[in-house]
Design a protein around this motif. Structure first.
Motif, PDB file in Angstrom:
ATOM      1  N   ALA A 109       0.731  -1.036  -0.127  1.00 61.06           N
ATOM      2  CA  ALA A 109      -0.057  -0.080  -0.186  1.00 61.06           C
ATOM      3  C   ALA A 109       0.891   1.081   0.224  1.00 61.06           C
ATOM      4  N   GLY A 110       1.260   1.631  -1.205  1.00 59.41           N
ATOM      5  CA  GLY A 110       2.296   2.806  -1.182  1.00 59.41           C
ATOM      6  C   GLY A 110       3.705   2.608  -0.640  1.00 59.41           C
ATOM      7  N   GLY A 111       4.417   3.353  -0.936  1.00 58.44           N
ATOM      8  CA  GLY A 111       5.980   3.319  -0.602  1.00 58.44           C
ATOM      9  C   GLY A 111       5.917   3.277   1.225  1.00 58.44           C
ATOM     10  N   MET A 112       4.842   3.932   1.762  1.00 57.57           N
ATOM     11  CA  MET A 112       5.005   3.863   3.197  1.00 57.57           C
ATOM     12  C   MET A 112       4.915   2.408   3.814  1.00 57.57           C
ATOM     13  N   GLN A 113       3.958   1.671   3.165  1.00 59.99           N
ATOM     14  CA  GLN A 113       3.949   0.517   3.855  1.00 59.99           C
ATOM     15  C   GLN A 113       5.274  -0.544   3.501  1.00 59.99           C
ATOM     16  N   THR A 135      16.799  14.403   6.112  1.00 59.71           N
ATOM     17  CA  THR A 135      16.178  12.943   5.585  1.00 59.71           C
ATOM     18  C   THR A 135      14.611  13.140   5.400  1.00 59.71           C
ATOM     19  N   TYR A 136      14.016  12.131   4.819  1.00 60.44           N
ATOM     20  CA  TYR A 136      12.498  12.101   4.515  1.00 60.44           C
ATOM     21  C   TYR A 136      11.979  11.604   6.020  1.00 60.44           C
ATOM     22  N   THR A 137      11.443  12.392   6.760  1.00 58.21           N
ATOM     23  CA  THR A 137      11.057  12.457   8.218  1.00 58.21           C
ATOM     24  C   THR A 137      10.084  11.205   8.213  1.00 58.21           C
ATOM     25  N   GLN A 186      16.798  13.000  -3.784  1.00 56.87           N
ATOM     26  CA  GLN A 186      16.292  12.861  -2.488  1.00 56.87           C
ATOM     27  C   GLN A 186      15.131  13.761  -1.925  1.00 56.87           C
ATOM     28  N   ASN A 187      14.301  13.258  -1.470  1.00 58.49           N
ATOM     29  CA  ASN A 187      13.426  14.091  -0.495  1.00 58.49           C
ATOM     30  C   ASN A 187      14.223  14.306   0.957  1.00 58.49           C
ATOM     31  N   PRO A 188      14.510  15.849   1.352  1.00 54.99           N
ATOM     32  CA  PRO A 188      13.957  16.648   0.669  1.00 54.99           C
ATOM     33  C   PRO A 188      15.060  17.609  -0.252  1.00 54.99           C
ATOM     34  N   GLU A 214      16.585   1.145   0.810  1.00 57.08           N
ATOM     35  CA  GLU A 214      16.792   1.971  -0.404  1.00 57.08           C
ATOM     36  C   GLU A 214      15.285   2.491  -0.546  1.00 57.08           C
ATOM     37  N   ASP A 215      14.950   3.886  -0.533  1.00 55.54           N
ATOM     38  CA  ASP A 215      13.687   4.267  -0.657  1.00 55.54           C
ATOM     39  C   ASP A 215      13.687   5.082  -1.921  1.00 55.54           C
ATOM     40  N   ASP A 216      13.153   4.633  -3.037  1.00 51.50           N
ATOM     41  CA  ASP A 216      13.328   5.262  -4.181  1.00 51.50           C
ATOM     42  C   ASP A 216      12.031   5.504  -5.215  1.00 51.50           C
ATOM     43  N   PRO A 217      11.389   6.533  -4.564  1.00 51.82           N
ATOM     44  CA  PRO A 217       9.787   7.100  -5.329  1.00 51.82           C
ATOM     45  C   PRO A 217      10.457   7.776  -6.581  1.00 51.82           C
ATOM     46  N   TYR A 218      11.357   8.432  -6.750  1.00 50.97           N
ATOM     47  CA  TYR A 218      11.726   9.457  -7.878  1.00 50.97           C
ATOM     48  C   TYR A 218      12.653   9.120  -8.725  1.00 50.97           C
ATOM     49  N   GLY A 219      13.184   7.865  -8.752  1.00 53.64           N
ATOM     50  CA  GLY A 219      14.305   7.523  -9.541  1.00 53.64           C
ATOM     51  C   GLY A 219      14.133   7.251 -11.085  1.00 53.64           C
ATOM     52  N   ARG A 245       9.560   0.737  -3.558  1.00 57.88           N
ATOM     53  CA  ARG A 245       8.918   1.800  -4.637  1.00 57.88           C
ATOM     54  C   ARG A 245       7.904   2.012  -4.548  1.00 57.88           C
ATOM     55  N   THR A 246       7.433   2.946  -5.510  1.00 56.90           N
ATOM     56  CA  THR A 246       5.780   3.224  -5.482  1.00 56.90           C
ATOM     57  C   THR A 246       5.500   3.864  -6.559  1.00 56.90           C
ATOM     58  N   PHE A 247       3.970   3.645  -7.057  1.00 57.63           N
ATOM     59  CA  PHE A 247       3.409   4.381  -8.194  1.00 57.63           C
ATOM     60  C   PHE A 247       3.042   5.867  -7.786  1.00 57.63           C
ATOM     61  N   SER A 248       3.322   6.345  -6.538  1.00 52.61           N
ATOM     62  CA  SER A 248       2.821   7.445  -6.147  1.00 52.61           C
ATOM     63  C   SER A 248       3.256   8.749  -6.698  1.00 52.61           C
ATOM     64  N   LYS A 249       4.491   8.792  -7.152  1.00 53.33           N
ATOM     65  CA  LYS A 249       4.924   9.956  -7.661  1.00 53.33           C
ATOM     66  C   LYS A 249       5.070   9.945  -9.294  1.00 53.33           C
ATOM     67  N   ILE A 250       4.786   8.606  -9.906  1.00 55.26           N
ATOM     68  CA  ILE A 250       4.911   8.563 -11.443  1.00 55.26           C
ATOM     69  C   ILE A 250       3.271   8.221 -11.817  1.00 55.26           C
ATOM     70  N   LEU A 255      -3.961   6.359  -5.029  1.00 54.84           N
ATOM     71  CA  LEU A 255      -4.041   5.088  -5.408  1.00 54.84           C
ATOM     72  C   LEU A 255      -3.422   4.341  -4.412  1.00 54.84           C
ATOM     73  N   ARG A 256      -2.570   4.613  -3.528  1.00 49.02           N
ATOM     74  CA  ARG A 256      -1.652   3.816  -2.554  1.00 49.02           C
ATOM     75  C   ARG A 256      -1.303   2.609  -3.112  1.00 49.02           C
ATOM     76  N   VAL A 257      -0.836   2.472  -3.975  1.00 51.16           N
ATOM     77  CA  VAL A 257       0.066   1.080  -4.721  1.00 51.16           C
ATOM     78  C   VAL A 257       1.452   1.357  -5.037  1.00 51.16           C
TER      79      VAL A 257
HETATM   80  C1  LIG Z   1      11.249   9.103  -0.267  1.00 48.70           C
HETATM   81  C2  LIG Z   1       9.775   9.166   0.146  1.00 48.70           C
HETATM   82  N1  LIG Z   1       9.581   7.916   0.645  1.00 48.70           N
HETATM   83  C3  LIG Z   1       8.197   7.470   0.676  1.00 48.70           C
HETATM   84  C4  LIG Z   1       7.068   8.175   0.299  1.00 48.70           C
HETATM   85  C5  LIG Z   1       5.815   7.704   0.396  1.00 48.70           C
HETATM   86  O1  LIG Z   1       5.407   7.282  -0.577  1.00 48.70           O
HETATM   87  P1  LIG Z   1       3.790   6.652  -0.833  1.00 48.70           P
HETATM   88  O2  LIG Z   1       2.757   8.082  -0.942  1.00 48.70           O
HETATM   89  O3  LIG Z   1       3.868   5.802  -1.974  1.00 48.70           O
HETATM   90  O4  LIG Z   1       3.439   6.011   0.358  1.00 48.70           O
HETATM   91  C6  LIG Z   1       7.366   9.552  -0.006  1.00 48.70           C
HETATM   92  C7  LIG Z   1       6.520  10.410  -0.417  1.00 48.70           C
HETATM   93  O5  LIG Z   1       6.474  11.638  -0.529  1.00 48.70           O
HETATM   94  C8  LIG Z   1       8.901   9.976  -0.396  1.00 48.70           C
HETATM   95  O6  LIG Z   1       9.248  11.107  -0.822  1.00 48.70           O
END
Ligand SMILES: Cc1ncc(COP(=O)(O)O)c(C=O)c1O
Length: 401
Positions: A109-113, A135-137, A186-188, A214-219, A245-250, A255-257
């Protein structure tokens, strides 16, 4: 019970004190509650124009008009096989040199999960977890929710400072259990870890037996379309590297996938973690994403996003020079969503500026929100991706005022 009787203290678990929440996410409801329009550089959301609503509506209509009652049922905990195949095809297309193992891919369910599952598997109460500073807090908050102790390591234009990491670990006399990094755009800060640093990080993780998350939503959002090799690939798919990885940014965050790409030996544990968490990822949304990928729309969509975001980033850089030249410095991201701005004057308080900015109709996230210990009080994160070129200029002029 009358309202003025105080509730007895609840017997909260020890870990509840580690639930620190997210200033970033809370800005959504804060901005919704305002009664005047605000140019929103705060949330890391895709542009409204970047959501392929027409195609998603067409695919949804096909899905939901077939009287398919199965869509309303449970899906496999590891992800629907159709979506898993489509993810494998996407990964092969985006990095033909990578060889993911389908057994190591699980839909989340998204990158957070994905981050939560990784933390659940690897972090014990008291475990030492390295995070970038800034860091991405939301990521560091996940580690704290499993009662980690955090070690913040500075970054520069080439990503995490690996010399500083090695020094700090030597000084502490303790190796980290986990190293959490957002190595690409990187975020931020928007910066990208160089390949030599990636290789050194992998070497250190091997030496220490540390897991790299390795958290890679933007690669996939490099402005010039180039791919940056993931830590997972550079490590030869070392089991120590767990990629989220996540579909959230692309595609779309609502959708939370998302998915994780990790060692196949972890698959059953991840399934068990999901089964104790949410059973399966939202099934209709999995089918929607699958439909989008199978329609062959993603390659053109990504090319379009890269171009839109490149133009917006350039507009933001020009606006920053126009309104903040001589007073601040900022990063120069080669992809992704964010710029990191630091005022030369260390006494500038960006949290104070945030409140003034809201009144003036512009929002950003103050830098201290990206450091568990509250560093970066004179910095801020600006998301250029979600605003039009005109609004970027207007928002920056409001900030400067
Ligand atoms: C670095 C990073 N990791 C994870 C997430 C969370 O992604 P998701 O919205 O798919 O849970 C984000 C979203 O801002 C992010 O920037």
């Amino acid at each position: 019970m009358s309202a003025d009787v105080a509730s007895p203290a609840l017997p909260l678990a020890g870990r509840a004190s580690g639930l620190v929440g997210s200033i970033i996410d809370s800005s959504t409801s804060l901005l919704d509650s305002l009664d005047h329009p605000v140019i929103n550089f705060a949330m890391g959301s895709p542009a409204a124009s970047a959501i392929p609503t027409a195609e998603l509506a067409r695919i949804s209509a096909e899905l939901f008009t077939q009287g398919r009652v199965d869509l309303y049922g449970y899906a496999a905990s590891e992800g629907d096989p159709g979506l898993l195949d489509a993810i494998m095809a996407l990964m092969a297309e985006c990095d033909p040199e990578d060889r993911p193992d389908p057994e190591g891919i699980v839909v989340t369910a998204g990158g957070m999960q994905g981050l939560d599952i990784a933390a659940k598997l690897f972090i014990d109460p008291g475990s030492l977890v390295v995070v970038e500073s800034p860091t991405y807090t939301n990521g560091s908050a996940v580690a704290l929710s499993y009662q980690a102790r955090l070690l913040e390591i500075g970054t520069d234009a080439e990503g995490m400072d690996i010399d500083a990491l090695e020094r700090e670990v030597d000084r502490l006399g303790e190796t980290p259990r986990v190293i959490y990094t957002v190595p690409t755009f990187q975020n931020p800060s928007g910066t990208t870890m160089s390949v030599p640093r990636r290789l050194r990080l992998i070497e250190l993780a091997r030496r220490w037996g540390s897991v790299i998350i390795e958290d890679d939503p933007y690669g996939l959002l490099a402005f010039d379309g180039s791919g940056v090799p993931s830590l997972r690939r550079l490590s030869g798919r070392d089991p120590l590297v767990f990629t989220v990885r996540t579909f959230s940014k692309i595609l779309a965050p609502g959708l939370r996938v998302g998915w994780v790409d990790c060692d196949p030996s972890l698959k059953q544990l991840i399934i068990s973690a999901k089964q104790a968490m949410d059973t399966c990822t939202n099934y209709p949304m999995q089918k929607l994403v699958q439909g989008y990928l199978e329609a062959g729309l993603m390659a053109d969509h990504l090319a379009d996003l890269r171009e839109q975001y490149r133009v917006r980033k350039e507009a933001m850089q020009q606006g920053l020079s126009r309104y903040f030249g001589g007073r601040a410095s900022w990063t120069d991201p080669a992809g992704g969503f964010f710029e990191w701005v630091t005022f030369d004057d260390p006494t500038v308080d960006c949290s104070e500026m945030f409140r003034t900015g809201l009144d003036a109709g512009v929002a950003f996230i103050p830098g201290a929100a990206f450091s568990p210990s509250g560093r970066f009080t004179n910095s801020m994160r600006l998301c250029f991706a979600s605003q039009t070129v005109e609004n970027i200029d207007l928002g920056l002029s409001r900030l400067a005022a």
